[in-house]
Design an enzyme around this catalytic site. Structure first.
Site, PDB file in Angstrom:
ATOM      1  N   ASP A  13       0.860  -1.188   0.000  1.00  0.00           N
ATOM      2  CA  ASP A  13       0.000   0.000   0.000  1.00  0.00           C
ATOM      3  C   ASP A  13       0.897   1.238   0.000  1.00  0.00           C
ATOM      4  OD1 ASP A  13      -2.037   1.805   0.242  1.00  0.00           O
ATOM      5  OD2 ASP A  13      -2.578   1.264   2.294  1.00  0.00           O
ATOM      6  N   ASP A 108      -3.290   2.337  -5.784  1.00  0.00           N
ATOM      7  CA  ASP A 108      -2.025   2.278  -5.043  1.00  0.00           C
ATOM      8  C   ASP A 108      -1.911   1.089  -4.101  1.00  0.00           C
ATOM      9  OD1 ASP A 108      -3.833   3.129  -3.076  1.00  0.00           O
ATOM     10  OD2 ASP A 108      -2.262   4.190  -1.996  1.00  0.00           O
ATOM     11  N   GLU A 109      -2.643   0.027  -4.388  1.00  0.00           N
ATOM     12  CA  GLU A 109      -2.642  -1.136  -3.500  1.00  0.00           C
ATOM     13  C   GLU A 109      -2.665  -2.417  -4.309  1.00  0.00           C
ATOM     14  OE1 GLU A 109      -5.732  -1.818  -0.372  1.00  0.00           O
ATOM     15  OE2 GLU A 109      -6.099   0.274  -0.866  1.00  0.00           O
TER      16      GLU A 109
END
Ligand SMILES: [Mg+2]
Length: 401
Positions: A13, A108-109
């Site tokens: 993350d 973003d993960e």
């Protein structure tokens, strides 16, 4: 103590992703509270804020006006989704360098299943550390990573030591129960504020309390399916797989240069390496491609893609490299280039005759095979050797075009 699972899952993350990119692109914003989102004089909310803004109580999804009251000296900047998406692609490409089993869950993960690649590492923690380092050295951004036997625990862990965290969940059942016990119920996936309040009314406020209960005891509070879900997660049980794109529709790879380049020799060399990488993944997936494309991003982030069809479904490095270099040759490049990418799409299963066996002999009966197929078979044999002995073992001759 028995391990409850041999699986090794990472949850990666990125930290304050949008705000971190704004600070990266604009050095004047570094060290300052930055709020990405609507300006405070407009109706709208905070999308992300930098860590400098968090001590003031600023949070995602809060009205910008409130954020401004809490932190009057914060700098507000508008959302630049295209830029974040471009960086996201780079992050995901780095994750792919560690394992092909990557499930992107947001910009973003991602979850990674690394069990199959651990033979190349002392352990999963070293791999996670290397992954964080690679993201930082290439992109100057930090990520927090959770290492655990399943997705639920990995996601919990990645959030525990932000920013730039690395949290490892132990692998035995008693340790997992102890790790979860003190956490609030809202840390259980799917337990929102409302459910947590219902449970609190019944005197249940921690995951540890759920661990002491039976599923039938929970059922009147949560319904049967809800009770089963919550009871299992409270004990750290989760067997969902890391899902890569079910049917991979394209395969691609790209690289961002440390410094923008104008030298065509470097571009050609780079595309050649990218095409070989894509070729390996294509053959591993037992696919052939109908279309090739290159992607060029210039210094000012203007990005172009150019594509061409293959005469016949292609999967040999020779065909891929040839397509990549001919597409590049047609482009007049006036500006320096910061990123090059190569990809293939319109994938089809490699036909039965074009055996996708990984055990293909190094010297098959080439005389009976068509030339393109001969190349693909040699490539596959090389792939197998590389997988077994490491990438450095075979250096191919350079292709002439
Ligand atoms: Mg994030």
């Amino acid at each position: 103590m028995p391990e409850i699972s041999r699986r090794k899952i990472l949850h990666v993350d990125m930290d304050a992703f949008y705000a971190a990119i704004e600070q990266l692109d604009n050095p004047g914003l570094r060290g300052k509270p930055v709020i990405v989102g609507a300006p405070p004089d407009k109706r709208g909310v905070v999308s992300t804020c930098s860590y400098e803004a968090r001590p003031f109580g600023v949070r995602s999804a809060m009205p910008s006006r409130t954020a401004h009251q809490l932190c009057p000296h914060a700098v507000f900047v508008p959302v630049r989704m295209e830029r974040y998406a471009a960086v996201s692609e780079q992050v995901m490409a780095i994750l792919q360098e560690f394992t092909p089993i990557v499930e992107q869950v947001s910009v973003d993960e991602a979850f990674l299943d690394v069990a199959g690649v651990l033979h190349a590492w002392p352990d999963a923690v070293m791999l996670a550390r290397a992954l964080k380092q690679r993201i930082h050295s290439r992109l100057r951004l930090t990520a927090s990573v959770g290492v655990a036997p399943n997705k639920f625990l990995a996601k919990l862990a990645s959030d525990m030591q932000k920013p730039d965290g690395l949290t490892v969940v132990p692998a035995t059942e008693p340790e997992i129960l102890a790790f979860l016990a003190p956490l609030p119920l809202t840390r259980i996936w799917g337990v929102g504020k409302r459910t947590a309040e219902q449970l609190a009314a019944a005197g249940i406020t921690t995951i540890g309390r759920i661990q002491q209960m039976t599923e039938p005891e929970l059922a009147p509070l949560l319904g049967q399916a809800g009770a089963r879900h919550v009871w299992r997660l409270a004990r750290g049980r989760d067997d969902r797989q890391v899902e890569t794109d079910v049917e991979e529709k394209s395969v691609s790879a790209e690289v961002t240069f440390e410094q923008d380049i104008t030298d065509r020799t470097i571009m050609r060399q780079t595309l050649l390496e990218l095409a070989e990488k894509v070729g390996r993944r294509l053959r591993r997936a037992k696919k052939s491609a109908g279309t090739a494309r290159i992607k060029i991003r210039f210094r000012d982030f203007r990005t172009i893609t150019r594509q061409c069809p293959f005469a016949a479904p292609a999967r040999s490095d020779r065909d891929l490299v040839h397509a990549a270099l001919s597409l590049l040759a047609k482009e007049k490049l006036r500006d320096p280039v910061r990123l090059l990418g190569f990809g293939v799409s319109r994938l089809t299963d490699t036909a039965a005759g074009q055996s996708g066996q990984t055990q293909a002999p190094l010297f098959p009966e080439w005389d009976s095979a068509a030339p393109a197929e001969r190349h693909a078979q040699l490539d596959q044999a090389v792939d197998t050797l590389r997988e077994r002995f490491g990438k450095g073992i075979i250096k191919r001759g350079r292709w002439q075009t």
